[in-house]
Structures are given as structure tokens and as C-alpha cells.
Enzyme design. Structure first.
Site: not given
Ligand SMILES: NC(=O)c1ccc[n+]([C@@H]2O[C@H](COP(=O)([O-])OP(=O)(O)OC[C@H]3O[C@@H](n4cnc5c(N)ncnc54)[C@H](OP(=O)(O)O)[C@@H]3O)[C@@H](O)[C@H]2O)c1
Ligand SMILES: NC(=O)c1ccc[n+]([C@@H]2O[C@H](COP(=O)([O-])OP(=O)(O)OC[C@H]3O[C@@H](n4cnc5c(N)ncnc54)[C@H](OP(=O)(O)O)[C@@H]3O)[C@@H](O)[C@H]2O)c1
Lengths: 429, 429
Positions: A9, A11, A132, A187, A201, A205
Site C-alpha cells: 500500500i 508506491l 526506526v 531532499g 519524530d 522512535k
Molecule cells: N522516506 C523515507 O526515507 C522514510 C524512511 C523511514 C520511514 N518512512 C516511512 O515510510 C512511509 C512511507 O513514506 P514515503 O516517504 O514513501 O511516503 P510518500 O513518498 O509520500 O509515498 C506515500 C505513498 O502512499 C500512497 N498513498 C497515500 N495515501 C493513499 C491512499 N489513501 N490510498 C492509496 N495510496 C495512498 C501514495 O500514493 P500516490 O503515489 O498515488 O500519491 C504514495 O505512493 C511513511 O510512514 C514514512 O514515515 C519513510
């Protein structure tokens, strides 16, 4: 070879990395899981958004239910972020008989007990290595590798954005606001970096790590928490002059009165491993009674490091290791509230105190007098030259309690010769 | 709660630590294993030897068979050391239906394939976290936490005795022999420290790690290996002057021609994490394609750190995680010979070269001339003052191959102006 069908869920940043590892490196995942991890479905919000990873036809959907209720998907990775809808997605996936992997620390910090209870009720598992410290496998290390130990303290640099900003402030004297802008440009910071820089945050953690290390069940909002958003570059410079570096640390310590938790900018001595953690890296130092001291360092976020942790969880879940760990540890169950929370006022340590004082005789005597009334003894003093009739006075103290330090600062702030709110930070090692 | 009965072979340094954790901390082991780990029998050589850990009556025996053929013991921990008898003990335990845990790197380096094949044949498992880097859980991290990655390089300080000796030589200019004596006095070095200081111990551990990280199947004796026992404190001082620290590193690197393995004293840049690893500590730096870089540091030996790793293995074995890992990874099976060994002569890197040369004109031109013939370019030169008519000439090179560096040194050694055997060491980062 048997297949385990996986649904994602989300991408976005992390989801794309996970999809890429599953699609491009099936050999690795198969070798470690003993079965093929098959990417069956990926749900997103907007089907038309351009993606930097190409999925086989029929995999992408904008219907959450096509993942959650897919009859053959066995493991769902929640990589959408946010709390309320993510909670619903996880609960419904568990109810539909799927094991869950998540990278979402905010979700766990808010609803860990409810989600783990639901998983137990449905005889399912939840794995959360990526939640974390990103690529640093601290969850598995705490819950598995250190199982023969009682952890006695845990200190972490858990937010890469803050560490990057602090490093910039140290190395180039960049003021906070400008360093934050650079982190955003590169970024590292979120569009809305409030939860990074205010320490929330890190507190989320830390709540998760403290649960694993001590069985502490604490709401992250209750962890005493100071961010770096009010940090003055002048204090960074004073700290440097005295041989220290300022890091945003999350700290959990076992004391005779229970577990002491805190998040805040902290002075650490230059030359130690923590002080050397550079740029957006994360690090965790663990002290435990059998092993002694362990230090881990690695990337705390980013697409592929985080995906590395998520896929390791998918493999552990498909292979059956997660089941063993999740069942025996009984995370966030009633059994696991094993320790009391200590009173934050009783936290013991040295302090860095900085006062802006009038450039008049007798000021140092007045201030050290107040410290003396609070039984706080001084280890060093740095009095800078005055400009505009006022000067920074920096005092490093010997061990005292947080309560005494705060009260002393209040009393000192009330003195006529003191111009602005005192600054106080903990000093470690 | 269910019980898993444990037998130990050996109650020396490590065995006593393991017994202590099992006897004093049953709560921890039960919580992590989901069952009680019950210390049923301990075999030793000499029943009358005084022990610093008290066992319940009837547990100690001098009959190996009372452990190996005990009808209810499910897991045997081989903590006796040595190779031949230990091999027999492990094979017989497996044949008797017991899972095995061992801390014995020499045994694994010599007989890993045979033992793992036997375990597979009898549907049993072997766990060996304690065999490399003591308390640092590098085995689990490589075989489980990094499962989504291709490791591309692995660099380790894997022998605490050597690291202690080198640290002494650096910080106090202590000559090698004297530093070794101090290591023995403090109990870091074995009575016969030959395998520590000649690099064999590091090579044995590197062979195990290279198998986990790359599927490399290599006899440790074939790893190009230089110890610290011929290291001159003068080279330590030259290295320091150029901003480097000398560490005994085990290195495994994936190159286009296969895995490149080596053990030897190596110059690492001061200020990096590896250079800062102090005293008898161990450390491992891993580079992998998804996660990037991870760094682990902790105690590489000692009673309780090693026992921490052994007991974690006992817990994983009793709980069922080891079964999953051991079955899927197929360690040292035919399937797992996944890479070629690269030709050591083709290893690429910068070199530190030191020549004792006559204090006469034209020497530098002659030596750099020979380096030029081998297409070795120079990054810096340090010419020291002569005494006795000869002087040390230190040359740091840009990247070249091991083969060219060795040949150039041979040619230079043959020059009239060169007094003693040239010294050459790799430089990293
Ligand atoms: N980024 C990092 O470095 C990192 C590190 C550690 C943990 N995390 C955690 O990983 C998780 C994801 O982070 P991310 O950076 O990958 O976020 P992101 O780039 O914002 O991606 C979120 C994804 O979820 C989809 N989405 C959001 N709402 C939705 C809905 N209602 N129904 C279906 N799909 C939905 C979005 O779809 P669309 O593509 O269509 O918009 C997008 O593909 C978060 O909990 C974050 O705290 C991230
Ligand atoms: N020490 C460390 O810090 C460390 C760290 C990592 C790995 N290891 C590994 O752990 C293993 C054990 O090391 P250690 O330092 O604990 O060794 P140790 O102190 O010499 O203890 C060896 C134990 O094995 C017993 N033993 C030896 N031969 C025996 C026999 N034929 N029958 C029955 N018992 C026998 C000895 O019995 P007695 O007591 O009756 O003599 C003793 O209790 C070795 O493989 C070592 O490489 C050690």
C-alpha cells in the site's frame, strides 16, 4: 519453489524502492526466504502519477481493497504514511488474515498496542524494522541479537534531517534557518519538517526502542522533548570551544527509579563515535549488562536504505522468523509493561548553561550563588567579551538533577543582571 | 511453560559466562525464547578444577557422552575450543539429534562444510554468532538483517588482541614485543598468541564472514595474510605523520573478477570510524547495494560479551528462528559456492612503501624510476633525516595492483642503494 504473494500500500519513496528490490532481485529474496516473494498488487492514490519504477501490467491499483482483500496475498506492506487511514488499513489487513510490515513510526507510536493486540487476536504478525533508524537494523538487534541482555541505556541519533542541520551549523556556522533550507533543498527534510526539528519524530522512535529494550509502555507525547528549532548557532560555537558537539539525542536509561526518557539537543564530547556521526546518518549506542557497549551507525532514511529494512521484514515474515519473534515478545501486550517511568525531574547529569548577562561587576558571583543554593557545582566557566553592554556567560556543571537545573535557571532568569531566557542542555560522556 | 534442555561442553571462560546467564537470568531467556532454557548438563575435562560459577548438583560431568547422548537435551553448545575433538563432539551431537551452537571459529574455518552437511543430513542446525567478533552480532546482521542486499565490501577489525597491541604502539610508541606482553598481562592475548598476531585468527573469521556475505567458499589458509608480528613501530610513526592509523584489517571486496580477500596491517585515515576503534574492540564496516554503509562496533571477545552471543543463539535455536535461517541459507552447501575468488595480485589500491636507503644523491630518482616502470604513480613522499648513513624513505602511491606493488618492491630491493627489505602496506579510505 513456493511463492508468498506480497501486496504494497503506497508506491512513493519507500514503496518504489521495495518494489524495485522485489522485482529486480528475486534471487536474493528467494535465497533468504526459502520461497519466492511475489509482488502481486500495489495500491496508490493516483493511478496517473508518473512513477520511477515500472510494474508488470495489472499490479497497480487505486483500490485499497484489491490489496487488503486479495485472496492470495499473505503479507501487506503499509508504506503510505499518515496515521488514521494507515491504522484502518493495517487493522483490516490483519482481520483479512494478512501479516503486516510497516515503516510507519507515527502509526506505531500512536496505535502500537491496538495494532499488536489485533495481530495477536487474528494470529498474525507485525514487523517494523524500517520504522526506526531506516537502514540500521536496530529493531532486530534489540529484539533478537541482544536477547540475553538487560539493556541499561540506549542513546540514539534518530533523525537524519536534524543531524544534517546540526552538522551544517557546526562545520560552517550556518544559522539554523539557512541549514534547514539546505536540508530541504537536498531532499533530507520533509516539505513540512516540523515533526523532525521539534523532536517529535525522535520521540516517536525512542518510544518504540524503549518498548523493545525495556518493555516500557510510554506515550511518545509524554517524553520530555526539546527540538533543534530554537537552537542558537552561538551555543554550537560555545560548545565547540569547550570540546563538544551538539547532537539531537533520544536517550533511554534504566535507573533505580525506572526508565528515564528524554529527547533534546545534547553536548557530546568530540572524538567519540556519536560526535563523529556525520550528515544525515543515524546511530544508536546500546549499553547492556552482558555484552557491554555496542555502537551502530548507518543511513537513517532514504529510498533504498529504508526499502532494505522493509524487504528484510518481508523475508523474515515469509520465512517464519517474524512469527517466532512476534509471538514470544508479546509486544505492547499487558504482559510487557515491565518497568516504571522515572520522574524526568530526577534525571541526573551535567549541564551546559548559557546566560546573557550585563557587563557589570558581581554578576558571576550572583549567578554562581544561585547555583550553589541548588547544590549545583561548576566544572568550568567561559565568559565571553561583552558587546552592547551584555555578554554570554557559559557554565558547565557537574552532575545535578534536571529538576534542580531547571529551577536554578528560573531563579537566575529572574535576576536583574540577566537579559534573556537562559539556555540549558544536557552534557553526555 | 515448555522447557528446552541445554547441554554445554566446556565451562571455561565462555562456558562459565553462558552458564551464569542461563542460571541467573531465566526470565530473559524465557521471554525471548517463549520457553525455559534449562541447563541440564555441563561436561568438562577436570571435575576438580575450581570454577567461578556454581552449578546445581548433578549438572557437572567429565563424561562427554552424558551431554551428547542425554535423551532429553535438545541443544548442545560446544564451548571447549580446539578442532579435532570439537569436530567429533559436534558430529556426534548432530547424529544424536541435537542442534548445535558453537563459538569456535577455528572449527568452522576448518570443517564448516562437513559440519553443516551433517546438520542438514540429520535435520539439525548449527548456530555460530559468537565465532566472529564476539559480542558484535555480525553473523545475524549479515545472514538476516541485510538479506535484501548484495554486500559489496566488508572490512573488519576482528582480533581484539591485535587492535589492543596496535593502539598501544600508536599511543605510546611501545615496541611490538612490549605491547604484546602487556596484552598478555591484561588477559587479552592467549597464552600462545601466535594465531592472533600472525593474522590466522582474522583470516579464519574473514572466511566465515565472506561465506555469509558473498557465498564465498574459501579455505582460510588461502587468504593472503600478513600479521602484525613483523610490524616496526617506525612505520606506525610514519603513518601517523601522514594522518593515518595502522589497523589489522580483514577485507572482502566484490570485484568484477570475483571476491578479493586479504588480511593485513593497513593504513586507515585518522578521523574515520575504523581509525577510532580503540583497545580490544572489534568493528565491522559493511557496504551493500541497497542499504549503503553500515558500521558496527563492540567487544570482540571476553567472557560475558561472548556468552551474550552464545545465549542469543541458544534462544534463537530453542525458539525456532535458527531452523529457518539455517535451512534457507544452506550454508557451506554446494549450492552456496556463488562466487569466484579474484586473483590477489589484481587487488587494486594505494600503497604505503618504506625503504631504508643510502644517504647519497640520486636515490629518490632511482626508486621513483622503478615505480614508474611499474606504472605506479606517487601521491606523496616523506624523506627522513639520515642516521648512520641511511634514512627511511616513505612513499604513498596512487591506486595500483598488489602484483605491481610487490614486483616493484622486489626490483627496488635489488638496488644497491637500498639497505633492507622494503615494507609495503595497503592504504584504505
Ligand atoms: N522516506 C523515507 O526515507 C522514510 C524512511 C523511514 C520511514 N518512512 C516511512 O515510510 C512511509 C512511507 O513514506 P514515503 O516517504 O514513501 O511516503 P510518500 O513518498 O509520500 O509515498 C506515500 C505513498 O502512499 C500512497 N498513498 C497515500 N495515501 C493513499 C491512499 N489513501 N490510498 C492509496 N495510496 C495512498 C501514495 O500514493 P500516490 O503515489 O498515488 O500519491 C504514495 O505512493 C511513511 O510512514 C514514512 O514515515 C519513510
Ligand atoms: N574467550 C573468549 O573471549 C572467546 C571469544 C570468542 C570465541 N571463543 C571461543 O570459545 C571457545 C571456548 O573458549 P574459552 O576461552 O572458554 O576456552 P577455555 O577457557 O579454555 O575453556 C575450555 C573448556 O572446555 C573444557 N574442555 C576442554 N577439553 C575438554 C575435553 N576433552 N572434554 C571435556 N571438556 C573439555 C575445559 O574443561 P576444564 O575446565 O575441565 O579444563 C574448559 O572448561 C573456543 O572455541 C574459543 O575460540 C572464546
Amino acid at each position: 519453489m513456493d511463492k508468498t504473494k506480497i501486496g504494497l500500500i503506497g508506491l512513493g519513496t519507500v514503496g518504489s524502492g521495495v518494489a524495485q528490490l522485489l522485482l529486480d532481485h528475486g534471487d536474493r529474496t528467494a535465497r533468504h526466504a526459502g520461497r519466492v516473494l511475489w509482488l502481486e498488487k500495489v495500491a496508490v492514490r493516483d493511478l496517473n502519477r508518473p512513477r520511477d519504477c515500472e510494474l508488470p501490467a495489472g499490479v497497480l491499483t487505486d483500490q485499497l481493497d484489491e490489496v487488503i482483500n486479495h485472496p492470495e496475498i499473505e503479507v501487506v506492506a503499509e508504506l503510505m504514511g499518515g496515521v488514521d487511514l494507515a491504522r484502518e488499513v493495517v487493522l483490516r489487513s490483519l482481520a483479512a488474515g494478512k501479516d503486516v510490515v510497516t515503516a510507519n513510526k507515527a502509526l506505531l507510536a500512536a496505535h502500537g498496542p491496538e495494532l499488536c493486540d489485533a495481530a495477536r487476536k487474528h494470529c498474525r504478525t507485525i514487523a517494523f524494522e524500517a520504522s526506526v533508524a531506516g537502514g540500521v537494523p536496530i529493531i532486530t538487534n534489540l529484539s533478537q541479537c541482544l536477547s540475553a541482555n538487560q539493556v541499561t541505556s540506549l542513546t540514539g541519533i534518530l533523525n537524519g534531517t536534524c543531524n544534517f542541520i546540526l552538522a551544517k551549523m557546526h562545520s560552517e556556522g550556518t544559522p539554523y534557518g539557512q541549514a534547514l533550507e539546505e536540508a530541504q533543498r537536498l531532499g533530507y527534510a520533509e516539505a513540512d519538517p516540523a515533526l523532525d526539528v521539534n523532536g517529535a519524530d525522535t520521540a516517536q522512535k525512542l518510544a518504540i526502542l524503549a518498548h523493545l529494550a525495556f518493555g516500557a509502555r510510554v506515550a511518545w507525547e509524554e517524553i520530555p522533548c526539546v527540538g533543534i528549532d530554537t537552537l542558537d548557532v552561538a551555543d554550537i560555537q560555545h560548545a565547540q570551544q569547550m570540546g563538544y558537539v551538539i547532537k539531537l539525542l533520544g536517550v533511554a536509561e534504566l535507573t533505580p527509579d525506572g526508565v528515564q526518557l528524554s529527547v533534546g539537543p545534547t553536548l557530546v564530547r568530540r572524538g567519540g563515535a556519536m560526535a563523529d556521526v556525520s550528515g544525515p546518518m543515524n546511530a544508536v549506542h546500546v549499553r547492556a549488562d552482558a555484552v557491554g557497549e555496542l555502537f551502530y551507525q548507518g543511513p537513517g532514511a532514504g529510498q533504498m536504505p529504508t526499502a532494505s529494512a522493509v524487504v528484510a521484514d518481508l523475508i523474515d515474515t515469509a520465512a517464519g522468523r517474524t512469527r517466532v519473534t512476534f509471538q514470544t515478545l508479546e509486544l505492547w501486550s499487558d504482559r510487557s509493561s515491565r518497568v516504571e517511568m522515572a520522574d524526568p525531574k530526577m534525571a541526573v547529569g551535567g549541564y551546559y548553561l548559557r546566560f546573557m548577562v550585563d557587563d557589570t561587576p558581581g554578576v558571576l558571583a550572583k549567578i554562581t550563588g544561585v547555583l550553589g543554593e541548588h547544590a549545583i557545582s561548576i566544572s568550568s566557566v567561559l565568559q565571553h567579551e561583552a558587546s552592547d553592554g551584555s555578554a554570554p556567560l557559559v557554565i558547565m556543571t557537574h552532575d545535578t538533577t534536571e529538576g534542580e537545573a531547571v529551577e536554578a535557571c528560573c531563579d537566575i532568569a529572574a535576576l536583574d543582571c540577566v537579559r534573556s531566557t537562559p539556555v540549558g542542555m544536557r552534557v553526555r560522556g
